[in-house]
Design a protein around this motif. Structure first.
Motif, PDB file in Angstrom:
ATOM      1  N   ILE A  52       7.190  -0.703  14.634  1.00  0.00           N
ATOM      2  CA  ILE A  52       7.160  -0.537  16.088  1.00  0.00           C
ATOM      3  C   ILE A  52       6.463  -1.691  16.813  1.00  0.00           C
ATOM      4  O   ILE A  52       6.953  -2.158  17.841  1.00  0.00           O
ATOM      5  CB  ILE A  52       6.549   0.834  16.474  1.00  0.00           C
ATOM      6  CG1 ILE A  52       7.441   1.973  16.007  1.00  0.00           C
ATOM      7  CG2 ILE A  52       6.306   0.923  17.973  1.00  0.00           C
ATOM      8  CD1 ILE A  52       8.777   2.077  16.688  1.00  0.00           C
TER       9      ILE A  52
ATOM     10  N   LYS B 113       3.617   2.042   1.205  1.00  0.00           N
ATOM     11  CA  LYS B 113       4.407   2.408   2.386  1.00  0.00           C
ATOM     12  C   LYS B 113       5.893   2.211   2.086  1.00  0.00           C
ATOM     13  O   LYS B 113       6.249   1.391   1.236  1.00  0.00           O
ATOM     14  CB  LYS B 113       4.006   1.541   3.577  1.00  0.00           C
ATOM     15  CG  LYS B 113       2.573   1.765   4.044  1.00  0.00           C
ATOM     16  CD  LYS B 113       2.424   3.117   4.671  1.00  0.00           C
ATOM     17  CE  LYS B 113       1.030   3.334   5.210  1.00  0.00           C
ATOM     18  NZ  LYS B 113       0.005   3.392   4.170  1.00  0.00           N
TER      19      LYS B 113
ATOM     20  N   SER C   6       0.818  -1.230   0.000  1.00  0.00           N
ATOM     21  CA  SER C   6       0.000   0.000   0.000  1.00  0.00           C
ATOM     22  C   SER C   6       0.846   1.272   0.000  1.00  0.00           C
ATOM     23  O   SER C   6       0.537   2.212   0.726  1.00  0.00           O
ATOM     24  CB  SER C   6      -1.010  -0.006   1.148  1.00  0.00           C
ATOM     25  OG  SER C   6      -0.357   0.101   2.386  1.00  0.00           O
TER      26      SER C   6
ATOM     27  N   MET D  72      -0.491   4.868  14.420  1.00  0.00           N
ATOM     28  CA  MET D  72      -0.060   3.837  13.483  1.00  0.00           C
ATOM     29  C   MET D  72      -1.214   3.355  12.616  1.00  0.00           C
ATOM     30  O   MET D  72      -1.063   3.217  11.406  1.00  0.00           O
ATOM     31  CB  MET D  72       0.553   2.672  14.253  1.00  0.00           C
ATOM     32  CG  MET D  72       1.529   1.859  13.456  1.00  0.00           C
ATOM     33  SD  MET D  72       0.845   0.388  12.752  1.00  0.00           S
ATOM     34  CE  MET D  72       0.335  -0.531  14.162  1.00  0.00           C
TER      35      MET D  72
ATOM     36  N   PRO E 214       7.073   3.446  11.715  1.00  0.00           N
ATOM     37  CA  PRO E 214       5.806   3.181  12.419  1.00  0.00           C
ATOM     38  C   PRO E 214       5.334   1.740  12.252  1.00  0.00           C
ATOM     39  O   PRO E 214       4.870   1.113  13.202  1.00  0.00           O
ATOM     40  CB  PRO E 214       4.827   4.151  11.762  1.00  0.00           C
ATOM     41  CG  PRO E 214       5.677   5.244  11.242  1.00  0.00           C
ATOM     42  CD  PRO E 214       6.969   4.614  10.830  1.00  0.00           C
ATOM     43  N   ALA E 215       5.487   1.194  11.035  1.00  0.00           N
ATOM     44  CA  ALA E 215       5.008  -0.171  10.793  1.00  0.00           C
ATOM     45  C   ALA E 215       5.832  -1.181  11.580  1.00  0.00           C
ATOM     46  O   ALA E 215       5.361  -2.268  11.892  1.00  0.00           O
ATOM     47  CB  ALA E 215       5.075  -0.481   9.307  1.00  0.00           C
TER      48      ALA E 215
ATOM     49  N   TRP F  17      -2.094   6.074  10.143  1.00  0.00           N
ATOM     50  CA  TRP F  17      -1.007   6.169   9.157  1.00  0.00           C
ATOM     51  C   TRP F  17      -1.084   5.017   8.167  1.00  0.00           C
ATOM     52  O   TRP F  17      -0.942   5.185   6.965  1.00  0.00           O
ATOM     53  CB  TRP F  17       0.329   6.156   9.919  1.00  0.00           C
ATOM     54  CG  TRP F  17       1.541   6.105   9.053  1.00  0.00           C
ATOM     55  CD1 TRP F  17       2.123   7.153   8.409  1.00  0.00           C
ATOM     56  CD2 TRP F  17       2.339   4.947   8.742  1.00  0.00           C
ATOM     57  NE1 TRP F  17       3.222   6.729   7.723  1.00  0.00           N
ATOM     58  CE2 TRP F  17       3.388   5.384   7.909  1.00  0.00           C
ATOM     59  CE3 TRP F  17       2.261   3.603   9.096  1.00  0.00           C
ATOM     60  CZ2 TRP F  17       4.364   4.508   7.420  1.00  0.00           C
ATOM     61  CZ3 TRP F  17       3.231   2.735   8.615  1.00  0.00           C
ATOM     62  CH2 TRP F  17       4.263   3.183   7.783  1.00  0.00           C
ATOM     63  N   TYR F  18      -1.319   3.822   8.679  1.00  0.00           N
ATOM     64  CA  TYR F  18      -1.291   2.650   7.829  1.00  0.00           C
ATOM     65  C   TYR F  18      -2.502   2.589   6.890  1.00  0.00           C
ATOM     66  O   TYR F  18      -2.379   2.272   5.720  1.00  0.00           O
ATOM     67  CB  TYR F  18      -1.230   1.365   8.673  1.00  0.00           C
ATOM     68  CG  TYR F  18      -0.358   0.338   8.016  1.00  0.00           C
ATOM     69  CD1 TYR F  18       0.912   0.061   8.499  1.00  0.00           C
ATOM     70  CD2 TYR F  18      -0.786  -0.333   6.879  1.00  0.00           C
ATOM     71  CE1 TYR F  18       1.733  -0.846   7.868  1.00  0.00           C
ATOM     72  CE2 TYR F  18       0.040  -1.236   6.240  1.00  0.00           C
ATOM     73  CZ  TYR F  18       1.292  -1.490   6.737  1.00  0.00           C
ATOM     74  OH  TYR F  18       2.109  -2.380   6.115  1.00  0.00           O
ATOM     75  N   ALA F  19      -3.682   2.905   7.456  1.00  0.00           N
ATOM     76  CA  ALA F  19      -4.885   2.837   6.634  1.00  0.00           C
ATOM     77  C   ALA F  19      -4.895   3.931   5.586  1.00  0.00           C
ATOM     78  O   ALA F  19      -5.350   3.735   4.465  1.00  0.00           O
ATOM     79  CB  ALA F  19      -6.123   2.933   7.516  1.00  0.00           C
ATOM     80  N   ASN F  20      -4.370   5.110   5.986  1.00  0.00           N
ATOM     81  CA  ASN F  20      -4.202   6.212   5.031  1.00  0.00           C
ATOM     82  C   ASN F  20      -5.512   6.623   4.370  1.00  0.00           C
ATOM     83  O   ASN F  20      -5.585   6.800   3.160  1.00  0.00           O
ATOM     84  CB  ASN F  20      -3.177   5.780   3.966  1.00  0.00           C
ATOM     85  CG  ASN F  20      -2.441   6.984   3.419  1.00  0.00           C
ATOM     86  OD1 ASN F  20      -2.585   8.090   3.936  1.00  0.00           O
ATOM     87  ND2 ASN F  20      -1.667   6.784   2.371  1.00  0.00           N
TER      88      ASN F  20
ATOM     89  N   PHE G 103       0.601   5.855  20.132  1.00  0.00           N
ATOM     90  CA  PHE G 103       1.173   5.204  18.959  1.00  0.00           C
ATOM     91  C   PHE G 103       0.126   4.365  18.239  1.00  0.00           C
ATOM     92  O   PHE G 103       0.057   4.368  17.012  1.00  0.00           O
ATOM     93  CB  PHE G 103       2.380   4.339  19.337  1.00  0.00           C
ATOM     94  CG  PHE G 103       2.916   3.601  18.150  1.00  0.00           C
ATOM     95  CD1 PHE G 103       3.637   4.273  17.184  1.00  0.00           C
ATOM     96  CD2 PHE G 103       2.638   2.260  17.962  1.00  0.00           C
ATOM     97  CE1 PHE G 103       4.086   3.619  16.050  1.00  0.00           C
ATOM     98  CE2 PHE G 103       3.079   1.595  16.837  1.00  0.00           C
ATOM     99  CZ  PHE G 103       3.818   2.274  15.880  1.00  0.00           C
TER     100      PHE G 103
END
Lengths: 180, 405
Positions: free
Chosen positions: A101, A92, A90, B277, A98-99, B280-283, B273
């Motif tokens: 952590i 990234k 996706s 997170m 962040p992924a 951020w990940y799903a965006n 966090f």
């Protein structure tokens, strides 16, 4: 160290009251013995102080374990995701902090916990499946209502006759020699 | 640590405020009134219909509300778990929790200004009007008021009930009162969790009406417990520096204050966090807009400030046992974390009002002093004339003799 009795493990002293045991421990501590231990049916407050046991240094080991886990997790994810098998997910970054952590957190905790567990074993000489005190009939009551001190023969201060005298002066109800 | 260590008794300590009470009420109250008057004058001079004043007021109200909510949790969780160590500090927590009663009064200006502050009421928001219309059945001023009445009824009801039962036990020494408090605290915590969650949505999350985060309640809760543990430390040291509770609250209790701070600093970071997170990940644009606003125009620095100074640095600072048992060390981190909790709320509130700059306004300071002064006066007023320790609690002896393993 006394070499006059090669098979001797140490001297067992029995007490019938925790208070007397703690007082005896202070005397043993003040006499300068290093190789000795106390055995009780339940934890007694203030034993560490009475026995002169220093605060554990295990936390430093645990900190090291945690930091190792942290570094290992970062290294592993960097190598797997960004070097060995780069795979775009996706949009990234291949190595995005962040992924990473969650795994960093888990491995930090895991390494710290394992270090705690096995560090405690190591520092206490475990696993320890046999101990000379088990030969003593008297010692069976350690899980019920008796309290014991064992002065080990390998202590530099140990001299059979003098230490026996010292043991008898500690206020216990019985003194016994332990064979190895 | 020794077996024969001296266990303090209440008789050898000074456990009432006496002259300190009225003096603090006067001084703090005066500071509060002057602070709020100056803030109001300055807010009026801005000519923006008290919008700037309202935002600053909201920020600092959320700060002091969180301290009292943290205290509520401390009292209730202590009862539900049958905690021993915290009994010597529980009266202080009961006072701070019961201060929710005065926060009702301090909420009034905010309710009056709600129509000029909350973007779902003013319409000054990037959120499309169509979306606001869909959300209007929840985000409207009447229902907002109704919800706050419900929150405060529940909070004040329980906080006052715990306070009164505890005082009653000071007189009677009846152990049944402990059992009753323990029984009440389970449901209290459940209702607390729900009301705190929705209160945080209403007060803070709704400042961006389009944005939502299901973890936002726990996030505000974690900050609240940090804030209260820090406040409790500061209050304890303040009292001890004036000769109160110098013996009954000792190193073993301070050590546990430190553990509580440490645990909840980490818990806060864990939630902060998790929130970041996932978004951020799903965006997804409707979720990321909130964080985007906090990464532009210098706001990103405030976020980094939180990462380092509200987590990494205090985490490492409070890690060692020796720091938690060291008076100055613990005091330092308590003050530090109170400041950073304020920065955390600033980072949540103010990007919605002035996204163009992260710099604070003098109004933020004045309303802080204003609300803070009255808040402290309220604490001193309630504590006056009562024992600062639940002096006949059946667990008190265990607490006085408490020792960390």
């Amino acid at each position: 160290m006394d070499t006059s009795a090669p098979n001797l493990y140490g001297i067992l002293i029995e007490f019938d009251h925790p208070e007397r045991l703690v007082n005896a421990c202070r005397k043993v501590r003040d006499a300068g013995f290093k190789r000795w231990d106390a055995h009780t049916p339940f934890p007694i407050h203030g034993m560490d102080g009475a026995m002169g046991i220093r605060v554990t240094r295990l936390p430093f080991l645990i900190l090291g374990g945690g930091l190792t886990g942290l570094a290992a997790a970062l290294l592993m994810q960097w190598w797997m995701n960004a070097v060995d098998y780069p795979f775009l997910i996706s949009g990234k970054p291949l190595f995005g902090l962040p992924a990473n952590i969650p795994v960093v957190f888990e491995l930090t905790v895991l390494f710290a916990a394992l270090t705690t567990f096995f560090g405690m074993w190591g520092r206490n000489g475990m696993p320890h499946l046999y101990h000379p005190v088990f030969k003593s009939e008297r010692f069976r009551r350690v899980t019920a209502d008796r309290f014991f001190i064992v002065l080990e023969a390998r202590d530099p201060l140990f001299q059979l006759s003098k230490t026996q005298e010292f043991a008898a002066s500690l206020g216990g109800v019985a003194v016994e020699l332990l064979e190895d | 640590m020794s077996h024969h260590r001296h266990i303090p008794t209440l008789e050898e300590d000074h456990i009432t405020l006496d002259e300190l009470g009225p003096r603090t009420v006067r001084v703090a109250g005066a500071i509060g009134v002057v602070g709020l008057a100056l803030a109001a004058a300055m807010g009026a001079a801005r000519g923006d219909g008290f919008a700037s004043f309202g935002w600053s007021y909201l920020l600092n109200f959320a700060f002091f509300l969180s301290v009292s909510l943290g205290a509520f949790f401390f009292v209730a969780i202590g009862h539900v778990m049958g905690v021993h160590w915290n009994v010597v500090a529980r009266r202080l927590a009961e006072v701070v929790a019961a201060n929710l009663v005065y926060l009702v009064v301090l909420m009034i200006p905010l309710l009056l200004l709600a129509g000029r502050v909350f973007p779902w009421a003013t319409g000054h928001t990037e959120t499309p009007a169509a979306l606001l219309a869909i959300k209007a059945p929840y985000l409207n001023q009447t229902f907002f008021l109704v919800r706050w009445v419900v929150y405060f009824l529940i909070w004040c009801g329980y906080a006052l009930w715990f306070w009164k039962r505890s005082l009653e036990q000071d007189e009677t020494g009846a152990p049944q009162l402990s059992v009753r408090m323990s029984r009440k605290s389970g449901l209290a915590l459940l209702l607390y969790a729900l009301t705190l969650t929705f209160a945080s949505y209403d007060l803070l999350m709704s400042l961006d009406p389009a944005w939502f985060s299901t973890i936002f309640g726990p996030y505000y809760f974690a900050g609240s417990v940090v804030a209260f543990a820090a406040a409790l430390t500061v209050i304890t040291f303040w009292l001890q520096s004036r000769g109160r509770l110098t013996k009954v609250i000792h190193t073993e209790h301070l050590h546990d204050y430190g553990k509580l701070l440490f645990a909840f600093v980490f818990f806060w970071a864990y939630l902060a966090f998790s929130q970041y997170m996932l978004i951020w990940y799903a965006n997804i644009p409707e979720e990321t807009a909130w964080f985007l606003r906090r990464q532009q125009n210098g706001w990103g620095w405030v976020g980094l400030l939180l990462l380092f100074f509200n987590f990494i640095v205090p985490f490492l600072g409070l890690l060692a046992r020796s720091v938690k048992r060291h008076r100055r060390g613990l005091y330092f981190w308590a003050v530090w974390l109170l400041v950073m909790h304020w920065v955390d709320l600033y980072w949540i509130v103010m990007p919605e009002f002035h996204p163009e700059t992260p710099l604070p306004d003098l109004l933020d300071l004045l309303t802080f002093v204003g609300i803070g002064g009255l808040y402290v006066a309220g604490i001193a007023l309630r504590a006056s004339g009562h024992s600062l320790v639940p002096r006949r609690d059946p667990r008190l002896d265990d607490s006085l003799g408490f020792e960390n393993a």
